[in-house]
Write a protein that holds these residues in place. Structure first.
Motif, PDB file in Angstrom:
ATOM      1  N   PRO A 273      -1.267  -7.265   7.577  1.00 41.60           N
ATOM      2  CA  PRO A 273      -0.621  -6.344   8.524  1.00 41.60           C
ATOM      3  C   PRO A 273      -0.058  -5.113   7.833  1.00 41.60           C
ATOM      4  O   PRO A 273       0.144  -5.103   6.613  1.00 41.60           O
ATOM      5  N   ASP A 274       0.189  -4.081   8.628  1.00 42.05           N
ATOM      6  CA  ASP A 274       0.837  -2.883   8.101  1.00 42.05           C
ATOM      7  C   ASP A 274       2.288  -3.185   7.773  1.00 42.05           C
ATOM      8  O   ASP A 274       3.011  -3.801   8.573  1.00 42.05           O
ATOM      9  N   VAL A 275       2.719  -2.750   6.595  1.00 41.15           N
ATOM     10  CA  VAL A 275       4.138  -2.820   6.233  1.00 41.15           C
ATOM     11  C   VAL A 275       4.814  -1.493   6.551  1.00 41.15           C
ATOM     12  O   VAL A 275       5.923  -1.453   7.084  1.00 41.15           O
ATOM     13  N   LEU A 276       4.134  -0.401   6.225  1.00 42.43           N
ATOM     14  CA  LEU A 276       4.696   0.932   6.450  1.00 42.43           C
ATOM     15  C   LEU A 276       3.653   1.815   7.127  1.00 42.43           C
ATOM     16  O   LEU A 276       2.494   1.844   6.713  1.00 42.43           O
ATOM     17  N   ARG A 311       0.357  -5.110   3.680  1.00 41.66           N
ATOM     18  CA  ARG A 311       0.913  -6.165   2.832  1.00 41.66           C
ATOM     19  C   ARG A 311      -0.081  -6.498   1.719  1.00 41.66           C
ATOM     20  O   ARG A 311      -1.279  -6.656   1.961  1.00 41.66           O
ATOM     21  N   GLY A 312       0.426  -6.551   0.482  1.00 36.83           N
ATOM     22  CA  GLY A 312      -0.426  -6.859  -0.660  1.00 36.83           C
ATOM     23  C   GLY A 312      -1.229  -5.692  -1.173  1.00 36.83           C
ATOM     24  O   GLY A 312      -2.065  -5.856  -2.070  1.00 36.83           O
ATOM     25  N   GLU A 313      -0.972  -4.489  -0.632  1.00 37.36           N
ATOM     26  CA  GLU A 313      -1.752  -3.313  -1.011  1.00 37.36           C
ATOM     27  C   GLU A 313      -0.908  -2.354  -1.848  1.00 37.36           C
ATOM     28  O   GLU A 313       0.308  -2.250  -1.654  1.00 37.36           O
ATOM     29  N   THR A 314      -1.579  -1.649  -2.746  1.00 40.58           N
ATOM     30  CA  THR A 314      -0.943  -0.574  -3.504  1.00 40.58           C
ATOM     31  C   THR A 314      -1.590   0.744  -3.109  1.00 40.58           C
ATOM     32  O   THR A 314      -2.799   0.925  -3.277  1.00 40.58           O
ATOM     33  N   LEU A 315      -0.774   1.640  -2.581  1.00 35.94           N
ATOM     34  CA  LEU A 315      -1.213   2.989  -2.252  1.00 35.94           C
ATOM     35  C   LEU A 315      -0.625   3.936  -3.288  1.00 35.94           C
ATOM     36  O   LEU A 315       0.597   4.016  -3.440  1.00 35.94           O
ATOM     37  N   ILE A 342       8.594   7.127  10.964  1.00 31.91           N
ATOM     38  CA  ILE A 342       8.544   6.133   9.893  1.00 31.91           C
ATOM     39  C   ILE A 342       8.728   4.758  10.525  1.00 31.91           C
ATOM     40  O   ILE A 342       9.823   4.425  11.005  1.00 31.91           O
ATOM     41  N   VAL A 343       7.665   3.976  10.549  1.00 29.49           N
ATOM     42  CA  VAL A 343       7.703   2.633  11.123  1.00 29.49           C
ATOM     43  C   VAL A 343       7.558   1.623   9.994  1.00 29.49           C
ATOM     44  O   VAL A 343       6.533   1.607   9.292  1.00 29.49           O
ATOM     45  N   PHE A 344       8.571   0.783   9.835  1.00 24.76           N
ATOM     46  CA  PHE A 344       8.585  -0.197   8.754  1.00 24.76           C
ATOM     47  C   PHE A 344       8.636  -1.589   9.368  1.00 24.76           C
ATOM     48  O   PHE A 344       9.572  -1.927  10.103  1.00 24.76           O
ATOM     49  N   LEU A 345       7.588  -2.380   9.124  1.00 27.51           N
ATOM     50  CA  LEU A 345       7.460  -3.716   9.705  1.00 27.51           C
ATOM     51  C   LEU A 345       7.673  -3.688  11.221  1.00 27.51           C
ATOM     52  O   LEU A 345       8.386  -4.521  11.792  1.00 27.51           O
ATOM     53  N   GLY A 346       7.074  -2.682  11.842  1.00 28.17           N
ATOM     54  CA  GLY A 346       7.131  -2.576  13.282  1.00 28.17           C
ATOM     55  C   GLY A 346       8.394  -1.978  13.848  1.00 28.17           C
ATOM     56  O   GLY A 346       8.520  -1.823  15.074  1.00 28.17           O
ATOM     57  N   GLN A 347       9.330  -1.581  12.993  1.00 29.79           N
ATOM     58  CA  GLN A 347      10.604  -1.039  13.461  1.00 29.79           C
ATOM     59  C   GLN A 347      10.711   0.428  13.090  1.00 29.79           C
ATOM     60  O   GLN A 347      10.446   0.808  11.938  1.00 29.79           O
ATOM     61  N   ASP A 348      11.081   1.269  14.032  1.00 33.93           N
ATOM     62  CA  ASP A 348      11.223   2.704  13.806  1.00 33.93           C
ATOM     63  C   ASP A 348      12.527   2.963  13.055  1.00 33.93           C
ATOM     64  O   ASP A 348      13.628   2.778  13.600  1.00 33.93           O
ATOM     65  N   ILE A 465       2.049  -3.150 -16.079  1.00 36.49           N
ATOM     66  CA  ILE A 465       1.050  -3.147 -15.008  1.00 36.49           C
ATOM     67  C   ILE A 465       0.593  -4.569 -14.698  1.00 36.49           C
ATOM     68  O   ILE A 465       0.487  -4.974 -13.531  1.00 36.49           O
ATOM     69  N   ASP A 466       0.314  -5.354 -15.743  1.00 36.80           N
ATOM     70  CA  ASP A 466      -0.058  -6.757 -15.527  1.00 36.80           C
ATOM     71  C   ASP A 466       1.052  -7.493 -14.782  1.00 36.80           C
ATOM     72  O   ASP A 466       0.786  -8.304 -13.882  1.00 36.80           O
ATOM     73  N   LEU A 467       2.312  -7.213 -15.166  1.00 40.12           N
ATOM     74  CA  LEU A 467       3.462  -7.842 -14.518  1.00 40.12           C
ATOM     75  C   LEU A 467       3.530  -7.468 -13.036  1.00 40.12           C
ATOM     76  O   LEU A 467       3.679  -8.340 -12.166  1.00 40.12           O
ATOM     77  N   LEU A 468       3.394  -6.172 -12.735  1.00 36.58           N
ATOM     78  CA  LEU A 468       3.485  -5.719 -11.347  1.00 36.58           C
ATOM     79  C   LEU A 468       2.362  -6.303 -10.494  1.00 36.58           C
ATOM     80  O   LEU A 468       2.573  -6.692  -9.338  1.00 36.58           O
ATOM     81  N   ARG A 469       1.155  -6.370 -11.054  1.00 36.78           N
ATOM     82  CA  ARG A 469       0.039  -6.952 -10.293  1.00 36.78           C
ATOM     83  C   ARG A 469       0.264  -8.441 -10.042  1.00 36.78           C
ATOM     84  O   ARG A 469      -0.020  -8.942  -8.947  1.00 36.78           O
ATOM     85  N   ALA A 470       0.788  -9.152 -11.043  1.00 33.53           N
ATOM     86  CA  ALA A 470       1.036 -10.586 -10.873  1.00 33.53           C
ATOM     87  C   ALA A 470       2.109 -10.832  -9.821  1.00 33.53           C
ATOM     88  O   ALA A 470       1.978 -11.742  -8.987  1.00 33.53           O
ATOM     89  N   ILE A 471       3.165 -10.030  -9.840  1.00 34.16           N
ATOM     90  CA  ILE A 471       4.238 -10.181  -8.852  1.00 34.16           C
ATOM     91  C   ILE A 471       3.720  -9.858  -7.454  1.00 34.16           C
ATOM     92  O   ILE A 471       4.058 -10.543  -6.474  1.00 34.16           O
ATOM     93  N   GLN A 472       2.882  -8.834  -7.349  1.00 33.03           N
ATOM     94  CA  GLN A 472       2.313  -8.478  -6.047  1.00 33.03           C
ATOM     95  C   GLN A 472       1.473  -9.619  -5.489  1.00 33.03           C
ATOM     96  O   GLN A 472       1.577  -9.975  -4.307  1.00 33.03           O
ATOM     97  N   ALA A 473       0.629 -10.206  -6.343  1.00 38.22           N
ATOM     98  CA  ALA A 473      -0.215 -11.306  -5.897  1.00 38.22           C
ATOM     99  C   ALA A 473       0.621 -12.519  -5.490  1.00 38.22           C
ATOM    100  O   ALA A 473       0.302 -13.218  -4.513  1.00 38.22           O
ATOM    101  N   LYS A 474       1.704 -12.768  -6.204  1.00 43.94           N
ATOM    102  CA  LYS A 474       2.556 -13.925  -5.927  1.00 43.94           C
ATOM    103  C   LYS A 474       3.372 -13.745  -4.659  1.00 43.94           C
ATOM    104  O   LYS A 474       3.502 -14.671  -3.847  1.00 43.94           O
ATOM    105  N   ARG A 475       3.920 -12.527  -4.458  1.00 46.16           N
ATOM    106  CA  ARG A 475       4.846 -12.291  -3.357  1.00 46.16           C
ATOM    107  C   ARG A 475       4.220 -11.578  -2.160  1.00 46.16           C
ATOM    108  O   ARG A 475       4.866 -11.460  -1.115  1.00 46.16           O
ATOM    109  N   GLY A 476       3.017 -11.057  -2.303  1.00 46.01           N
ATOM    110  CA  GLY A 476       2.413 -10.294  -1.221  1.00 46.01           C
ATOM    111  C   GLY A 476       3.088  -8.957  -0.988  1.00 46.01           C
ATOM    112  O   GLY A 476       3.128  -8.446   0.140  1.00 46.01           O
ATOM    113  N   LEU A 477       3.611  -8.357  -2.039  1.00 44.10           N
ATOM    114  CA  LEU A 477       4.335  -7.097  -1.911  1.00 44.10           C
ATOM    115  C   LEU A 477       3.399  -5.934  -1.591  1.00 44.10           C
ATOM    116  O   LEU A 477       2.245  -5.917  -2.005  1.00 44.10           O
TER     117      LEU A 477
END
Length: 533
Positions: A273-276, A311-315, A342-348, A465-477
């Motif tokens: 889903p869209d986060v932002l 969610r889980g994406e890096t822009l 600005i809509v964040f998790l469905g909230q304006d 970078i390895d750390l940030l990618r691992a955290i993203q995969a683990k948390r779905g950031l």
């Protein structure tokens, strides 16, 4: 053969803390000759900057013993020299370009006043001639637009613009030796190339000596005559640049040359889903007002920007310094005034204010560019990381909060037993991990990463970078990744948007944009990155 412009012999620097003393520079000897560029390279904490600060005797008081050994600058001994001798040497003999421009520049003085102070100390120019010379210096370092805005303050400039103001201040004293401590850290690839070409030209045209401290080995290979490699306070290898790169003798040198961001992020789930979701974002800063308070002129920093992050994406947001990258990130977090949706998790977010907005901030966090300036020097890292927990009323029990902080420190690769140490006891890479831990402590859904690796050497960049990618995969950031380094962008991001003069000029999947850019501006950015690769 003429004497070296800078001659360092057996330099030793020892720091002291509550646990005792340690040698941070041990027996370093080096020369810099007129018309020569000497690069000093090594990982964070290797002693590069301490060596540079020792030359002009600029080490902070109270850290431990004064430098021992000999430092002869243009024939003058600096170690143990009286203050009058040091003042006479700082500027005409040697000038330093510092790594953190926001810390080095006075936030209460305009850039015109700060550059003018250097000129006033060194030359008897009248006000008109001084202002003309300030404009010339700003144009020389690629700040044509600021030549007519000498009343601008540091906080009104981008990170790259502040760095170039620092270079202009150093050049104002017309030194014989330039000490450049990571002079292009905050600059995008196109401006980086211009600044380094400028420094190279100054060395050739004025006969300057340049001691270049950097973690960018591509820059070193292109510009330096000689390379000196530092590791744990000692010089482990040195020699002509091409010889070092083609046949490095030391294992540590081979490690540095091989280190660079690698790999790609995990793919985004198709149903993520869209986060932002943002549209028509506009940010304008008032430059002048009428006598009645109405805006007379303004600077449009972001103009009708739109983006979506899942969610889980890096822009990634890329562009030159001053293009509006960081301002857009701040606007999306409502850290600067803006208009648009600005809509964040469905909230304006526009409908939130006061306590409701503060409560929502828990879900979106930011990691700032400068790991030195973004951490309070008066707080332990336990307090730094735990401050957000206290502010949001989480883990009210002190023991539970301490345990949560230790857990997140371990997650970012830091020893949890370091919780009671202060920021100055850590290297740059470790401080950036602390900043990442502070953001993660609140378990956010979105993290804005504003140049999080620009101040780090390549090997530490790869680790972060390895750390940030691992955290993203683990948390779905979801990450909004602001950077000027296309190698890092490629390793971190799924999609990118390209900004120029406040507007988004191109967007698409990272590989597609890099392989076949549609806009001439995007192609220029990529070509500049390849030139420094």
């Amino acid at each position: 053969m003429s004497a070296p412009l800078l001659a360092i012999r057996d330099l030793c620097v020892r720091f002291r803390n509550e646990k005792g003393t340690r040698d941070v520079v041990a027996g370093v000897s080096l020369d810099v000759n007129p018309g020569e560029i000497v690069a000093l390279v090594g990982e964070s904490g290797s002693g590069k900057s301490v060596t540079a600060l020792s030359i002009l005797q600029l080490l902070p008081p109270g850290l431990g013993s004064n430098p021992a050994g000999s430092i002869r600058l243009d024939g003058t001994e600096m170690v143990g020299a009286p203050e009058a001798v040091l003042r006479a040497a700082r500027g005409p003999k040697a000038a330093m370009i510092f790594q953190e421009p926001m810390t080095a520049l006075n936030p209460l003085h305009s850039i015109g006043r700060q550059i003018g102070e250097v000129l006033a100390l060194r030359s008897p120019l009248d006000a008109t001639a001084r202002r003309r010379r300030i404009g010339d210096l700003l144009r020389e370092v690629g700040l044509e637009a600021l030549a007519g805005r000498l009343d601008a303050f540091p906080h009104q400039l981008s990170g790259g613009q502040r760095q170039r103001v620092m270079i202009a201040m150093a050049l104002a004293a017309e030194p014989r030796l330039l000490i450049a401590d990571e002079p292009t850290t905050a600059l995008d690839v196109t401006v980086e190339a211009k600044i380094l070409d400028l420094l190279h030209h100054l060395v050739e045209s004025r006969g300057l000596g340049l001691l270049l401290i950097t973690h960018n080995l591509n820059v070193v290979r292109r510009h330096a005559d000689r390379v000196l490699v530092m590791h744990q306070g000692a010089l482990v290898e040195g020699g002509p640049t091409e010889a070092i790169f083609t046949a490095p003798a030391h294992d540590y040198t081979r490690h540095l040359i091989a280190a660079e961001p690698k790999g790609r992020p995990a793919p985004v789930a198709p149903e993520a889903p869209d986060v932002l979701n943002a549209a028509d974002i506009r940010v304008a800063f008032t430059l002048s007002r009428t006598v009645f308070g109405a805006t007379r002129s303004e600077l449009v920093a972001v103009d009708r920007a739109a983006l979506t992050v899942r969610r889980g994406e890096t822009l990634a947001i890329v562009g030159e310094s001053g293009s509006g990258k960081s301002t857009l990130g701040f606007a999306l977090l409502r850290l600067v005034p803006s208009t648009g949706r600005i809509v964040f998790l469905g909230q304006d977010l526009r409908r939130l204010s006061g306590r409701a907005l503060r409560a929502r901030r828990r879900a979106f966090q930011i990691v700032f560019q400068d790991p030195y300036g973004s951490l309070s020097p008066r707080m332990t890292i336990g307090d730094v990381v735990g401050e957000g927990l206290a502010a949001h009323g989480l883990e009210a029990d002190a023991a539970a909060r301490r345990a949560r902080v230790q857990a997140v420190l371990a997650e970012v690769g830091l020893d949890p037993e370091m919780i009671d140490r202060f920021p100055h006891e850590f290297s740059g890479g470790q401080r950036q991990r602390v900043a990442i831990a502070r953001a993660l402590a609140l378990d956010p859904d979105l993290v804005v990463l504003d140049e999080p690796t620009s101040a780090l050497d390549r090997s530490i960049q790869a680790q972060v970078i390895d750390l940030l990618r691992a955290i993203q995969a683990k948390r779905g950031l979801a990450y909004l990744f602001i950077s000027h380094d296309l190698k890092v962008v490629r390793a971190m991001s799924h999609r990118l948007i390209v900004m120029k003069a406040g507007r988004i000029v191109e967007t698409g999947p990272v590989e597609a944009v890099i392989a076949a850019p549609r806009e001439a501006y995007t192609k220029a950015l990529i070509d500049a990155a390849m030139l420094n690769a």
